[in-house]
Design a protein around this motif. Structure first.
Motif, PDB file in Angstrom:
ATOM      1  N   THR A 172     -41.333  -4.131  58.818  1.00 31.53           N
ATOM      2  CA  THR A 172     -41.942  -4.037  60.150  1.00 31.53           C
ATOM      3  C   THR A 172     -43.314  -4.708  60.149  1.00 31.53           C
ATOM      4  O   THR A 172     -43.965  -4.839  59.112  1.00 31.53           O
ATOM      5  CB  THR A 172     -42.180  -2.576  60.603  1.00 31.53           C
TER       6      THR A 172
ATOM      7  N   TYR B 285     -38.498  -7.351  70.410  1.00 27.10           N
ATOM      8  CA  TYR B 285     -38.127  -6.792  69.096  1.00 27.10           C
ATOM      9  C   TYR B 285     -37.399  -5.455  69.215  1.00 27.10           C
ATOM     10  O   TYR B 285     -37.440  -4.803  70.264  1.00 27.10           O
ATOM     11  CB  TYR B 285     -39.401  -6.525  68.279  1.00 27.10           C
ATOM     12  N   GLY B 286     -36.804  -5.029  68.094  1.00 31.36           N
ATOM     13  CA  GLY B 286     -36.411  -3.636  67.924  1.00 31.36           C
ATOM     14  C   GLY B 286     -37.668  -2.900  67.493  1.00 31.36           C
ATOM     15  O   GLY B 286     -38.425  -3.409  66.655  1.00 31.36           O
TER      16      GLY B 286
ATOM     17  N   MET C 265     -35.001   4.271  67.083  1.00 32.12           N
ATOM     18  CA  MET C 265     -35.440   2.908  67.343  1.00 32.12           C
ATOM     19  C   MET C 265     -34.946   2.456  68.711  1.00 32.12           C
ATOM     20  O   MET C 265     -33.899   2.891  69.177  1.00 32.12           O
ATOM     21  CB  MET C 265     -34.977   1.966  66.241  1.00 32.12           C
ATOM     22  N   VAL C 266     -35.735   1.603  69.349  1.00 37.44           N
ATOM     23  CA  VAL C 266     -35.394   1.136  70.692  1.00 37.44           C
ATOM     24  C   VAL C 266     -35.347  -0.388  70.655  1.00 37.44           C
ATOM     25  O   VAL C 266     -36.271  -1.035  70.169  1.00 37.44           O
ATOM     26  CB  VAL C 266     -36.471   1.587  71.723  1.00 37.44           C
ATOM     27  N   GLU C 267     -34.255  -0.935  71.163  1.00 38.44           N
ATOM     28  CA  GLU C 267     -34.103  -2.395  71.144  1.00 38.44           C
ATOM     29  C   GLU C 267     -34.811  -2.990  72.361  1.00 38.44           C
ATOM     30  O   GLU C 267     -34.605  -2.557  73.496  1.00 38.44           O
ATOM     31  CB  GLU C 267     -32.595  -2.722  71.140  1.00 38.44           C
ATOM     32  N   LYS C 268     -35.660  -3.959  72.135  1.00 35.92           N
ATOM     33  CA  LYS C 268     -36.353  -4.702  73.195  1.00 35.92           C
ATOM     34  C   LYS C 268     -36.900  -3.837  74.336  1.00 35.92           C
ATOM     35  O   LYS C 268     -36.518  -4.012  75.504  1.00 35.92           O
ATOM     36  CB  LYS C 268     -35.425  -5.790  73.755  1.00 35.92           C
TER      37      LYS C 268
ATOM     38  N   ALA D  46     -42.700  -3.264  65.025  1.00 38.21           N
ATOM     39  CA  ALA D  46     -41.503  -4.038  65.356  1.00 38.21           C
ATOM     40  C   ALA D  46     -40.723  -4.355  64.080  1.00 38.21           C
ATOM     41  O   ALA D  46     -41.319  -4.582  63.023  1.00 38.21           O
ATOM     42  CB  ALA D  46     -41.930  -5.334  66.027  1.00 38.21           C
TER      43      ALA D  46
ATOM     44  N   GLN E 101     -24.484  -5.151  67.525  1.00 37.56           N
ATOM     45  CA  GLN E 101     -25.904  -5.198  67.188  1.00 37.56           C
ATOM     46  C   GLN E 101     -26.183  -4.448  65.885  1.00 37.56           C
ATOM     47  O   GLN E 101     -25.734  -3.303  65.735  1.00 37.56           O
ATOM     48  CB  GLN E 101     -26.740  -4.565  68.318  1.00 37.56           C
TER      49      GLN E 101
ATOM     50  N   THR F 268     -29.022  -3.263  65.033  1.00 37.42           N
ATOM     51  CA  THR F 268     -29.879  -2.104  65.349  1.00 37.42           C
ATOM     52  C   THR F 268     -29.031  -0.897  65.774  1.00 37.42           C
ATOM     53  O   THR F 268     -29.362   0.227  65.427  1.00 37.42           O
ATOM     54  CB  THR F 268     -30.912  -2.413  66.451  1.00 37.42           C
ATOM     55  N   ASP F 269     -27.939  -1.127  66.507  1.00 36.00           N
ATOM     56  CA  ASP F 269     -27.070   0.002  66.864  1.00 36.00           C
ATOM     57  C   ASP F 269     -26.473   0.623  65.602  1.00 36.00           C
ATOM     58  O   ASP F 269     -26.343   1.839  65.490  1.00 36.00           O
ATOM     59  CB  ASP F 269     -25.933  -0.457  67.801  1.00 36.00           C
TER      60      ASP F 269
ATOM     61  N   LYS G  49     -29.142   2.683  63.931  1.00 31.65           N
ATOM     62  CA  LYS G  49     -29.310   3.939  64.674  1.00 31.65           C
ATOM     63  C   LYS G  49     -28.240   4.945  64.251  1.00 31.65           C
ATOM     64  O   LYS G  49     -28.523   6.118  64.060  1.00 31.65           O
ATOM     65  CB  LYS G  49     -29.156   3.668  66.170  1.00 31.65           C
TER      66      LYS G  49
END
Ligand code: UTP
Length: 292
Positions: free
Chosen positions: A161, A172-173, A192-195, A206, A233, A235-236, A239
């Motif tokens: 990060t 960013y994530g 975490m939150v994407e964009k 980020a 994704q 990031t998903d 998560k």
């Protein structure tokens, strides 16, 4: 049981590189030169310096030249030898002897999560690194080495990060996280939150293109549904991993350049060229002559 040593690094390189059109119409983004080296080579050298033995490149149509770059080139070597260009010969040989390069094709660009899933059989049941080749990181201790040291300590997935100020955070994530008391550079991830928009971002931390992941990620990527843009994704997937294991962010030491973007590549080119012993002094003099 999780093997502790990170030995394999995955380089997803099957994307379309649309941000760099028209250069990337027939040349893979990963092969664009930063000064005089394709950007993917910086990442491969980083992985090797961090102790990785296998480099797994996820390629697609029109990406064969990535494999060729890391392969032996008999004709070129013979020609350089015949012409007595021994320095260039040495440099060319060095590239092909860097590491064991294994490539596998992602038949469709179905997203970064899908690209990682393609490497499943080659990784097996062990933790592994992911390097996004367009994130070039200039660091005294290679970024991936720093992250492997953190992995050895925390025994959980580690995401690189950096703090991003202002509205550009929404590219960013972003981590919702708490720093560890014993080392505030290590962040325990809660979510975490994407964009996100700047207002909705849970922190300034980020995620950038270096990950160490446990093999559990494959089970999760197998079953998640396509997210934003119809793509799987990563990031998903991470998560989903949070429901089973601890995941950590790491504020690495070093400077990251987004060489997959035109402006990022320009800035990286200037900074890397200025640092070079052979080019730096004359390039600096040249820059001074420009009336800006
Ligand atoms: P990016 O979104 O940065 O790369 O994906 P891209 O799609 O090639 O570039 P733009 O946005 O269109 O300019 C991050 C990394 O994931 C790889 C890309 O090659 C890049 O290294 N990737 C992405 C895959 O390997 N497969 C995919 O389906 C998507």
């Amino acid at each position: 049981m999780i093997r502790t040593k990170v030995r394999k690094a995955v380089f997803p390189a099957a994307g379309l590189g649309t941000r760099f059109l028209p250069a990337t119409k027939s040349i893979p983004k990963e092969m664009l030169a930063l000064v005089d080296k394709p950007i993917i080579q910086y990442g491969v050298e980083e992985a090797i310096a961090a102790g990785c033995e296998d480099i797994i490149v996820i390629t697609g149509r029109g990406k064969d030249c990535i494999e060729d770059h890391f392969d032996k080139s008999y004709e070129l070597e013979a020609l350089l030898e015949a012409r007595g260009k021994m320095d260039l010969l040495e440099m060319t040989r060095q590239v092909s002897s860097l590491a064991r390069i294994i490539s596998v094709r992602q038949k469709e660009s179905l997203g970064l999560g899908h690209a990682i899933l393609v490497a499943r059989d080659l990784i097996g049941d062990e933790p592994f690194a992911v390097i996004l080749p367009d994130d070039v990181i200039d660091a005294e201790v290679p970024c991936l080495k720093q992250m492997i040291d953190v992995y050895d300590k925390v025994q959980g997935s580690v995401l690189a990060t950096q703090e991003v100020e202002g509205p550009s955070i929404s590219s960013y994530g972003v981590l919702d996280c708490t720093p560890l008391a014993e080392d505030p550079r290590i962040l325990e991830v809660k979510n975490m939150v994407e964009k996100p928009t700047m207002e909705d971002a849970p922190s300034k931390n980020a995620i950038i293109g270096r990950y160490i992941l446990t093999p559990k990620i494959f089970d999760i990527l197998e079953r998640i549904k396509p997210g934003a843009g119809g793509e799987l994704q990563l990031t998903d997937g991470i998560k989903g991993l949070l429901q089973y294991e601890r995941v950590y962010g790491y504020k690495f030491e070093g400077k990251r350049h987004d060489a997959g973007d035109k402006f990022g590549m320009l800035k990286a080119t200037v900074e890397f060229a200025l640092k070079r012993e052979d080019l730096g002094p004359s390039f600096r003099e040249y820059l001074k002559t420009l009336s800006l």
